[in-house]
Design an enzyme around this catalytic site. Structure first.
Site, short mmCIF file in Angstrom:
data_model
loop_
_atom_site.label_atom_id
_atom_site.label_comp_id
_atom_site.label_asym_id
_atom_site.label_seq_id
_atom_site.Cartn_x
_atom_site.Cartn_y
_atom_site.Cartn_z
N ARG A 522 0.65 -1.01 0.12
CA ARG A 522 0.04 -0.40 0.22
C ARG A 522 0.98 1.25 -0.07
O ARG A 522 1.88 1.34 0.52
CB ARG A 522 -1.05 0.33 1.15
CG ARG A 522 -1.99 -1.02 0.90
CD ARG A 522 -3.03 -0.82 2.21
NE ARG A 522 -2.66 -0.34 3.26
CZ ARG A 522 -2.66 0.08 4.93
NH1 ARG A 522 -4.14 0.39 4.38
NH2 ARG A 522 -2.03 0.08 5.95
N SER A 586 7.61 -4.75 7.06
CA SER A 586 7.33 -5.37 8.30
C SER A 586 7.79 -7.82 8.29
O SER A 586 7.84 -8.11 7.94
CB SER A 586 5.80 -6.18 8.32
OG SER A 586 5.17 -4.99 7.71
N ASP A 640 5.79 -3.44 11.15
CA ASP A 640 3.81 -3.08 11.60
C ASP A 640 3.40 -3.00 12.93
O ASP A 640 2.73 -1.87 13.02
CB ASP A 640 3.50 -4.29 10.66
CG ASP A 640 3.57 -5.48 10.93
OD1 ASP A 640 5.30 -5.48 11.28
OD2 ASP A 640 3.08 -6.38 10.37
#
Length: 900
Positions: A522, A586, A640
């Protein structure tokens, strides 16, 4: 004039549909906990939960008490693939002094008959399981226990009502055990109706209704457990013995009962009871015919008005007479012969009229029986949410078997009343005795299955003591990761993030955020406002990362990321602006500062080459440079988990822990600088990214790893790595379930022992299916549909087992995750030196958010293992995107403060 007498006995289809609706309402009433006490149709749970599946085998005894004769049976069930069985029986009379004497005499008689049968068959020295068919209404609380509610069918034995009949039979058998060397184990108590269903169910797997139409009448069927309030649990199905003979005892059928029905009832052994049975069963139909003929004769319509002794004698006209008089092929000869034997000397007109009365009476019986059966079939269809039901009804009983027209009439009316049901009527050849043996065989099969399933799943059931050990080991590993001399060898890496502050509300501006951590990537534009109108606005676009990019070269991966950023900047119209950027990455990174992150190793299916050991921020900058279209100020590289903590910290300043429970599993928390030996300085705090997924890679939790965990690990992209994550994260739980299902299938406990092609495919059982299957709102029918989508053709019992396996695996994941988190909160409490800690954990991840039970079990476990910590769990709204922007904003704010 004859028709005037019989008018009220004729029932139109509209009346029958009304009876059907009334019976449906009574069924619902009988199934409800609050309404059952006042219900006439008692809907008694039989604790028979499964139909035969063809794998039953062995020798069984059965005794059958309830009809005009007592029967003992030996049933051999062969596991030869042909579902064959062999039945040997012996019949014994039931004298009046037994059927209307006292309880001890009755059960001694049953034991004597069984002993005689075992001697005849040379079975005395064998230990055999016994099924007890007891054809009277009993309240059962388990399969081998039943309290008699009331006697029916001319039985009136003293001292048995309200007692457990199995205990009485066992006591009687115990008396013989020592003297005659017999050892019989009563495994199941079965109603004859249930026995009939099970007998037919052995030959036809579709059989899920049992019907008796003989001396008495009753029906049973397989009901969904979720509808049976009287029994705990809502998984699977259970056979319900309706005891429909009492339908109408509350007056519900008074408008249909004639003066003859009332007269017959008043003269019976149990006035006001079993009113529906008295309109249907063969025990009463002959008597109804007698009462009608008596009145017609008194009024001069028959036999020249001469009332004979036969017409005045109760029970003189029996069902066998009615059946014989309805043999139309033989004209009136049978009728004339029977009436003459009864000293009635009929004319031809008398014979026609009497035959007509018999027809109307037996037709009404078939009609009423069809209406109640249609109600059961409709309920089955609605339970299964089908437009059309295909099922089989197993039938037994003298009226159905011997009456020349009854079966044909019943079938015709049922099909007319429920045109949406395709019904096969299957006559029970071996009767309820074989059925009792089948129930016993199924019970034994299920007990053996249960034992194997329990043994398979036992290693997943972690005791509180085991979880405390896991918590303590996790605490030890956390300390290793923080200390300079042990950090290099530590499995839990405790990586410093250089995030040294949480939001204070003064952050503002526009920030870009990237989020890479799964199969999607994203790009976000985040606008942060401070002051009274404090808010965070976000705009984002999601881009897929194809497998060939995930597992290609590092250059291809970062070029793909920059291509996605370019598309987004174009889309938002901000290509020229040099915005500060936070990069949520992440994967385990070793950081030397907030904007430097060296990849320790890929996880979650990523395998891009030439990345491990490299600075991912440099790789991103180089890819931007290669494209040469725009420039960005990369301020922070963020895990994350840290993003999640920061997002929740923006709302709640007490949030100092971040937890991800999704595709992967990880935790971060604010650690005192004085405890972080690998970073210079002792003042303040820094967020530590634990990377706890690797907990256990040194073998410290091998004692709780199962063979299924080892199989999943060996088949993964990174064998021997991330062992704790492979027991707790969404990416692997479905695969653990698949391995267990394969093992259970190999043991013959699932899917009829056949491993389908789809079950052989790695990754077929995604974790989202666990969440769907374990949903409390999902009926087993829907579970079966999910399994069918996966190419797994399951029975109701299979679905229950699959649901149980999913529950055990996800529960263990939540408990292990809770044990790890308990170690973190306890460390935080000790750091602060407080008796009681109040702290908030920011949480993100699909497993926590979407699984129906994971979050609850996790919270309960933390409470059990860290009782001095009051932990609030706060769901992160977009932690990895918004969090990256907030960290960037905090870093900018702290940088500006430093410059000033």
């Amino acid at each position: 004039q004859v028709d005037r007498y019989l008018y009220h006995l004729r029932l139109s289809d509209d009346v029958l549909l009304d009876v059907m609706a009334r019976f449906q309402a009574e069924m619902v009433k009988g199934l409800g906990r609050d309404t059952n006490p006042t219900a006439t149709v008692k809907m008694l749970p039989s604790f028979v939960r499964s139909l035969p599946d063809g794998s039953e085998k062995g020798d069984f005894l059965a005794v059958d008490l309830g009809g005009s004769q007592f029967r003992a049976h030996q049933v051999k069930v062969f596991d030869d693939g042909k579902q064959s069985s062999q039945l040997e029986s012996k019949f014994y009379p039931t004298p009046k002094e037994v059927t209307q004497g006292n309880g001890a005499e009755l059960f001694d008689y049953v034991a004597d008959c069984l002993l005689d049968f075992m001697e005849t068959k040379n079975l005395k020295h064998k230990k055999l399981p016994l099924g007890f068919t007891f054809s009277f209404p009993c309240k059962q609380t388990k399969l081998e226990e039943g309290v008699l509610l009331a006697w029916t069918k001319h039985f009136k034995v003293r001292g048995v009502q309200d007692t457990d009949v199995v205990t009485s039979l066992r006591k009687a058998l115990q008396k013989h055990k020592a003297s005659f060397d017999i050892d019989v184990d009563v495994l199941a108590l079965v109603n004859d109706t249930v026995g009939t269903m099970m007998t037919c169910g052995y030959d036809d797997r579709r059989c899920e209704v049992g019907l008796i139409i003989g001396t008495g009448t009753n029906a049973c069927y397989m009901e969904e457990m979720r509808h049976i309030d009287l029994v705990e649990g809502d998984e699977g199905r259970m056979c319900i013995n309706t005891e429909w003979g009492a339908f109408g005892d509350d007056g519900a059928l008074d408008d249909l009962r004639t003066e003859f029905d009332r007269e017959l009832d008043l003269g019976s052994l149990n006035p006001g009871k079993q009113l529906f049975e008295k309109m249907i069963s063969s025990l009463y139909l002959g008597e109804l015919v007698r009462l009608i003929l008596l009145k017609m004769t008194k009024e001069g319509l028959l036999f020249n008005g001469k009332v004979s002794t036969a017409l005045l004698t109760k029970g003189k006209i029996e069902m066998k007479h009615v059946s014989a008089m309805e043999k139309y092929k033989e004209g009136l000869s049978n009728t004339k012969e029977i009436l003459t034997e009864l000293s009635l000397f009929p004319s031809e007109e008398d014979c026609v009229a009497v035959q007509h009365v018999c027809t109307i009476i037996s037709f009404r019986s078939a009609n009423l029986c069809a209406a109640a059966l249609a109600a059961i079939l409709t309920r089955l269809r609605e339970n299964k949410k089908l437009l059309r039901l295909r099922t089989t009804v197993g039938i037994d009983g003298g009226l159905y078997k011997t009456h020349p027209q009854y079966a044909k009439r019943l079938h015709k009316v049922v099909r007319r009343l429920v045109p949406t049901c395709d019904v096969r009527f299957l006559l029970s050849v071996s009767g309820s005795g074989k059925g009792a043996a089948m129930v016993t065989a199924v019970a034994r099969r299920l007990a053996a299955q249960r034992s194997h399933i329990d043994a398979t799943l036992a290693p997943f059931l972690l005791s509180l003591g085991t979880l405390r050990e896991v918590r303590n080991k996790m605490r030890t590993e956390l300390e290793y990761g923080l200390k300079r001399e042990t950090q290099a060898k530590a499995t839990v890496k405790m990586l410093p993030t250089y995030v040294c502050g949480t939001p204070d509300g003064t952050e503002k501006g526009k920030f870009l955020a990237l989020d890479l951590g799964g199969t999607n990537f994203r790009v976000l534009l985040v606008k942060i406002k401070s002051g009274r109108r404090r808010s965070v606005q976000m705009y984002n676009k999601i881009f897929a990362i194809p497998l060939e990019i995930m597992q290609g070269t590092g250059e291809e991966l970062f070029d793909h990321i920059v291509q996605c950023i370019a598309d987004f900047l174009e889309y938002m119209g901000i290509k020229g602006a040099r915005l500060p950027l936070g990069f949520t990455f992440s994967f385990p990174c070793r950081q030397a500062s907030i904007d430097k992150g060296t990849l320790v190793g890929w996880t979650k299916g990523f395998k891009a080459t030439d990345c491990e050991g490299e600075d991912v921020v440099d790789m991103l900058r180089e890819a931007i440079r290669r494209r040469n279209e725009f420039d960005l100020d990369i301020v922070a590289v963020v895990n994350d988990t840290v993003g999640t903590m920061m997002t929740c910290g923006y709302e709640d300043p007490n949030c100092e822990i971040g937890l991800i429970a999704g595709t992967g599993s990880n935790v971060c928390y604010m650690e005192d600088m004085k405890n972080i030996e690998v970073v210079e300085g002792n003042e303040g705090k820094m967020c530590i990214n634990t990377e706890w997924g690797a907990f256990g890679d040194n073998g410290c939790i091998d004692d709780i790893r199962t063979k299924y965990d080892k199989e999943v690990d060996e088949g993964s992209l990174n064998p021997g790595k991330q062992r704790y994550e492979k027991m707790t994260s969404g990416m692997y739980l479905g695969e653990i379930v698949r391995q267990i299902l394969i093992d259970l299938t190999k043991q013959g406990l699932l899917f009829r022992g056949r491993i389908s092609e789809s079950l052989r495919k790695r990754g077929i059982f995604e974790t989202k299916f666990l969440s769907q299957i374990e949903s409390d709102r999902l009926a087993l029918l829907q579970v079966r549909r999910i399994l069918q989508q996966l190419g797994l053709d399951s029975t109701c019992e299979d679905s229950i087992i699959v649901k149980e396996v999913c529950g055990v695996v996800s529960r263990r994941a939540a408990r292990l995750c809770g044990a790890g988190l308990a170690a973190i909160v306890e460390k935080k409490r000790e750091n602060q030196g407080v008796e009681r800690l109040q702290i908030t954990v920011g949480v993100d991840g699909t497993l926590y958010k979407l699984h129906p039970h994971f979050s609850r079990i996790l919270r309960e476990t933390v409470k059990e293992l860290a009782p001095q910590c009051d932990v609030t769990f706060m769901l992160s709204e977009d932690g990895s995107g918004k969090g990256a922007a907030l960290i960037t904003a905090v870093a900018k704010r702290l940088h500006n403060v430093g410059q000033k």
